[in-house]
Design an enzyme around this catalytic site. Structure first.
Site, PDB file in Angstrom:
ATOM      1  N   ARG A 174       1.415  -0.958  -0.038  1.00  0.00           N
ATOM      2  CA  ARG A 174      -0.334   0.225   0.300  1.00  0.00           C
ATOM      3  C   ARG A 174       0.599   1.085  -0.148  1.00  0.00           C
ATOM      4  O   ARG A 174       0.390   2.141   0.617  1.00  0.00           O
ATOM      5  CB  ARG A 174      -1.029   0.410   1.172  1.00  0.00           C
ATOM      6  CG  ARG A 174      -1.908  -1.151   1.143  1.00  0.00           C
ATOM      7  CD  ARG A 174      -3.085  -0.918  -0.017  1.00  0.00           C
ATOM      8  NE  ARG A 174      -4.019  -1.369  -0.094  1.00  0.00           N
ATOM      9  CZ  ARG A 174      -4.417  -2.705  -0.087  1.00  0.00           C
ATOM     10  NH1 ARG A 174      -3.525  -3.217  -0.403  1.00  0.00           N
ATOM     11  NH2 ARG A 174      -5.049  -3.354   0.327  1.00  0.00           N
ATOM     12  N   SER A 259     -10.550  -0.706   3.590  1.00  0.00           N
ATOM     13  CA  SER A 259     -10.057  -0.367   4.583  1.00  0.00           C
ATOM     14  C   SER A 259      -9.553   1.028   4.834  1.00  0.00           C
ATOM     15  O   SER A 259      -8.206   1.539   3.951  1.00  0.00           O
ATOM     16  CB  SER A 259      -8.890  -1.476   4.208  1.00  0.00           C
ATOM     17  OG  SER A 259      -8.732  -2.275   3.539  1.00  0.00           O
ATOM     18  N   GLU A 355      -4.584   3.781   5.748  1.00  0.00           N
ATOM     19  CA  GLU A 355      -4.763   4.006   4.822  1.00  0.00           C
ATOM     20  C   GLU A 355      -4.628   4.887   3.601  1.00  0.00           C
ATOM     21  O   GLU A 355      -3.902   5.220   2.997  1.00  0.00           O
ATOM     22  CB  GLU A 355      -5.467   2.674   4.065  1.00  0.00           C
ATOM     23  CG  GLU A 355      -4.406   1.762   3.665  1.00  0.00           C
ATOM     24  CD  GLU A 355      -4.859   1.436   2.336  1.00  0.00           C
ATOM     25  OE1 GLU A 355      -4.373   2.481   0.870  1.00  0.00           O
ATOM     26  OE2 GLU A 355      -6.557   1.253   2.422  1.00  0.00           O
TER      27      GLU A 355
HETATM   28  N1  EPU Z   1     -11.258 -10.018  10.718  1.00  0.00           N
HETATM   29  C1  EPU Z   1     -12.394  -9.895  11.937  1.00  0.00           C
HETATM   30  N2  EPU Z   1     -12.921  -9.367  12.125  1.00  0.00           N
HETATM   31  C2  EPU Z   1     -13.395  -8.201  11.428  1.00  0.00           C
HETATM   32  C3  EPU Z   1     -11.987  -8.295   9.894  1.00  0.00           C
HETATM   33  C4  EPU Z   1     -11.465  -8.678   9.605  1.00  0.00           C
HETATM   34  O1  EPU Z   1     -11.434 -11.231  12.453  1.00  0.00           O
HETATM   35  O2  EPU Z   1     -14.056  -7.589  11.088  1.00  0.00           O
HETATM   36  C5  EPU Z   1     -10.309 -11.603  10.152  1.00  0.00           C
HETATM   37  C6  EPU Z   1     -10.955 -11.675   8.888  1.00  0.00           C
HETATM   38  O3  EPU Z   1     -11.983 -13.154  10.084  1.00  0.00           O
HETATM   39  C7  EPU Z   1      -9.500 -12.338   8.204  1.00  0.00           C
HETATM   40  C8  EPU Z   1      -8.430 -11.538   8.481  1.00  0.00           C
HETATM   41  O4  EPU Z   1      -9.248 -10.722   9.908  1.00  0.00           O
HETATM   42  O5  EPU Z   1      -9.168 -13.667   9.099  1.00  0.00           O
HETATM   43  C9  EPU Z   1      -8.169 -10.614   6.991  1.00  0.00           C
HETATM   44  O6  EPU Z   1      -9.724 -10.502   7.023  1.00  0.00           O
HETATM   45  P1  EPU Z   1     -10.292  -9.867   5.435  1.00  0.00           P
HETATM   46  O7  EPU Z   1      -9.968 -11.220   4.480  1.00  0.00           O
HETATM   47  O8  EPU Z   1     -11.223  -9.418   5.215  1.00  0.00           O
HETATM   48  O9  EPU Z   1      -8.762  -9.187   4.724  1.00  0.00           O
HETATM   49  P2  EPU Z   1      -7.991  -7.666   5.559  1.00  0.00           P
HETATM   50  O10 EPU Z   1      -6.983  -7.832   5.512  1.00  0.00           O
HETATM   51  O11 EPU Z   1      -8.753  -7.077   6.236  1.00  0.00           O
HETATM   52  C10 EPU Z   1      -7.214  -6.905   3.042  1.00  0.00           C
HETATM   53  C11 EPU Z   1      -7.154  -5.516   2.782  1.00  0.00           C
HETATM   54  C12 EPU Z   1      -8.389  -5.233   1.297  1.00  0.00           C
HETATM   55  C13 EPU Z   1      -8.586  -6.451   0.654  1.00  0.00           C
HETATM   56  C14 EPU Z   1      -9.030  -8.203   1.370  1.00  0.00           C
HETATM   57  C15 EPU Z   1      -8.313  -9.018   0.241  1.00  0.00           C
HETATM   58  C16 EPU Z   1      -5.805  -3.981   3.698  1.00  0.00           C
HETATM   59  C17 EPU Z   1      -5.655  -2.723   4.785  1.00  0.00           C
HETATM   60  N3  EPU Z   1      -6.540  -4.438   3.246  1.00  0.00           N
HETATM   61  O12 EPU Z   1      -8.172  -6.855   4.247  1.00  0.00           O
HETATM   62  O13 EPU Z   1      -8.355  -4.456   1.106  1.00  0.00           O
HETATM   63  O14 EPU Z   1      -9.981  -6.354  -0.420  1.00  0.00           O
HETATM   64  O15 EPU Z   1      -7.172  -7.539   2.396  1.00  0.00           O
HETATM   65  O16 EPU Z   1      -7.236  -9.139  -0.608  1.00  0.00           O
HETATM   66  O17 EPU Z   1      -5.177  -4.435   3.167  1.00  0.00           O
HETATM   67  C18 EPU Z   1      -8.798  -1.895   0.949  1.00  0.00           C
HETATM   68  O18 EPU Z   1      -7.473  -1.716   0.640  1.00  0.00           O
HETATM   69  O19 EPU Z   1      -9.347  -0.804   0.399  1.00  0.00           O
HETATM   70  C19 EPU Z   1      -9.047  -3.467   0.927  1.00  0.00           C
HETATM   71  C20 EPU Z   1     -10.676  -3.556   0.972  1.00  0.00           C
END
Ligand code: EPU
Length: 365
Positions: A174, A259, A355
């Site tokens: 990012r 995010s 972010e």
């Molecule tokens: N989780 C929770 N509670 C929540 C949200 C997430 O427990 O409210 C846990 C999920 O269960 C999972 C882990 O956290 O085990 C990761 O969650 P998720 O797969 O939704 O991905 P993320 O790491 O929260 C990142 C990116 C997203 C992208 C997704 C999929 C960043 C800052 N965010 O989110 O990017 O879509 O992975 O690759 O890296 C964005 O940048 O705007 C964005 C949406």
């Protein structure tokens, strides 16, 4: 270089006042004193002429990664440079060039339609093509940097078009040089992508594994799922759209900037100590030996999911996304962000970095 002009406008640019609420996906009230729309590379010199008359230059793409204050006295330039072209059909890659003002999702959809596969994991990310390199957008196992060939950018002060390689863009998680150079130094004009041939599905991300029936099969990277379907670029595109629609709010309906925090990177010692105390901790090993912690999990565990503070709230299906509950200003959003940062730091000793770009104006009238 292809001409990324939609029409052939006059090269001159006349700034006018503009309500920016429709131009930022958080839907924050923001008024620009001076706003121009850049539709042609022929207008770049005129833009550089204008800049010196204002305290700064805010370059706006889709406004999907911005927290805007209520009043902006900097010049605001919305980039609307259009055009998508197949530059070269190499045996090892499709080389595609897109104008910075193209809507990102429409561009990805167009590529999949043409069989220029490789961007499907990045479907439905809000914003424009020109904004994509700024934060090196990434989702479901693919980052822009993985599919990047080069870009053309206008240096606003030196008044020249510059070709930049991936190394010159300094991509990281990012992050890129465009987030570090002074705001208003660069205007990204067009971006070139190298989409590897033959195509290979990227299905390692847990949500995609589940979607295609690969989860728990120990078949990461397998090409045929236990559901008996062979994923295609189109089916991956559709899967990503469905996964995102299930957990992320549509900015057209609920104001948000995706995010709101980056997933923090910590060293192995810190991660092991946290894991010992919090066995449910979600973390991902990185190539450099560090770990990325799931910020959404940290925020969720602090009890913030679905909560509201003032006119800003935390999305009820993904705690990493802050939403405008109606009438929120930048102050509401930043107050909520600060409260979350405090709680996460107190409980996990981890700093969450926002972010989106938080625009702070000069305050001059
Ligand atoms: N989780 C929770 N509670 C929540 C949200 C997430 O427990 O409210 C846990 C999920 O269960 C999972 C882990 O956290 O085990 C990761 O969650 P998720 O797969 O939704 O991905 P993320 O790491 O929260 C990142 C990116 C997203 C992208 C997704 C999929 C960043 C800052 N965010 O989110 O990017 O879509 O992975 O690759 O890296 C964005 O940048 O705007 C964005 C949406």
């Amino acid at each position: 270089m292809p001409d990324f002009s939609q029409v052939s406008p006059e090269p001159s640019l006349t700034p006018s006042g503009q309500d920016l609420a429709p131009f930022n996906t958080l839907g924050l009230p923001a008024r620009a004193d001076a706003f121009v729309t850049l539709r042609s590379v022929d207008q770049l010199n005129a833009l550089s002429d204008l800049v010196s008359q204002y305290p700064g230059l805010l370059v706006l793409g889709g406004g999907s990664n911005m927290v805007l204050p209520t009043h902006i006295d900097s010049l605001v330039a919305r980039v609307a440079l259009a055009g998508v072209h197949l530059i070269e059909a190499r045996s090892d890659a499709w080389i595609i060039e897109a104008g910075a003002g193209e809507n990102w999702h429409d561009f990805v959809a167009k590529c999949v339609e043409h069989g220029w596969d490789g961007l499907e994991n990045l479907a439905l990310i809000p914003g424009t093509v020109g904004a994509a390199p700024v934060q090196n957008i990434g989702a479901y196992g693919v980052e822009l940097a993985d599919r990047f060939s080069g870009l053309t950018a206008w240096h606003v002060h030196q008044r020249q078009l510059v070709e930049m390689s991936a190394a010159q863009c300094g991509f990281a998680y990012r992050d890129s040089v465009f987030k570090h150079d002074a705001p208003g130094t660069w205007i990204i004009v067009s971006v070139r992508f190298a989409l590897p041939r033959p195509w290979r599905a990227v299905l390692e991300y847990p949500d995609l594994q589940r979607h295609f029936g690969l989860a728990g099969s120990g078949r990461a990277g397998a090409s045929t799922s236990t559901k008996g379907v062979t994923p295609t670029a189109r089916s991956v595109f559709e899967a990503v759209c469905q996964i995102r629609r299930d957990k992320l709010p549509d900015p057209a309906v609920v104001g948000n900037a995706g995010s709101f925090f980056k997933n923090p990177l910590v060293d192995a010692t810190a991660r092991d100590a946290l894991l010992a105390q919090h066995p449910g901790l979600v973390s991902y090993p990185q190539p450099d030996g560090r770990y990325k912690l799931a910020a959404g999990w940290l925020i969720d565990q602090c009890g913030w999911k679905g909560k509201q503070l003032g006119r800003a709230g935390v999305h009820d299906r993904q705690a990493l996304v802050l939403v405008n509950k109606g009438g929120a200003t930048a102050t509401d959003i930043m107050d909520l962000a600060a409260a979350i940062q405090r709680d996460v730091a107190a409980r996990y000793q981890v700093t969450l970095d926002p972010e989106p770009i938080v625009w702070r104006d000069s305050g001059k009238k």
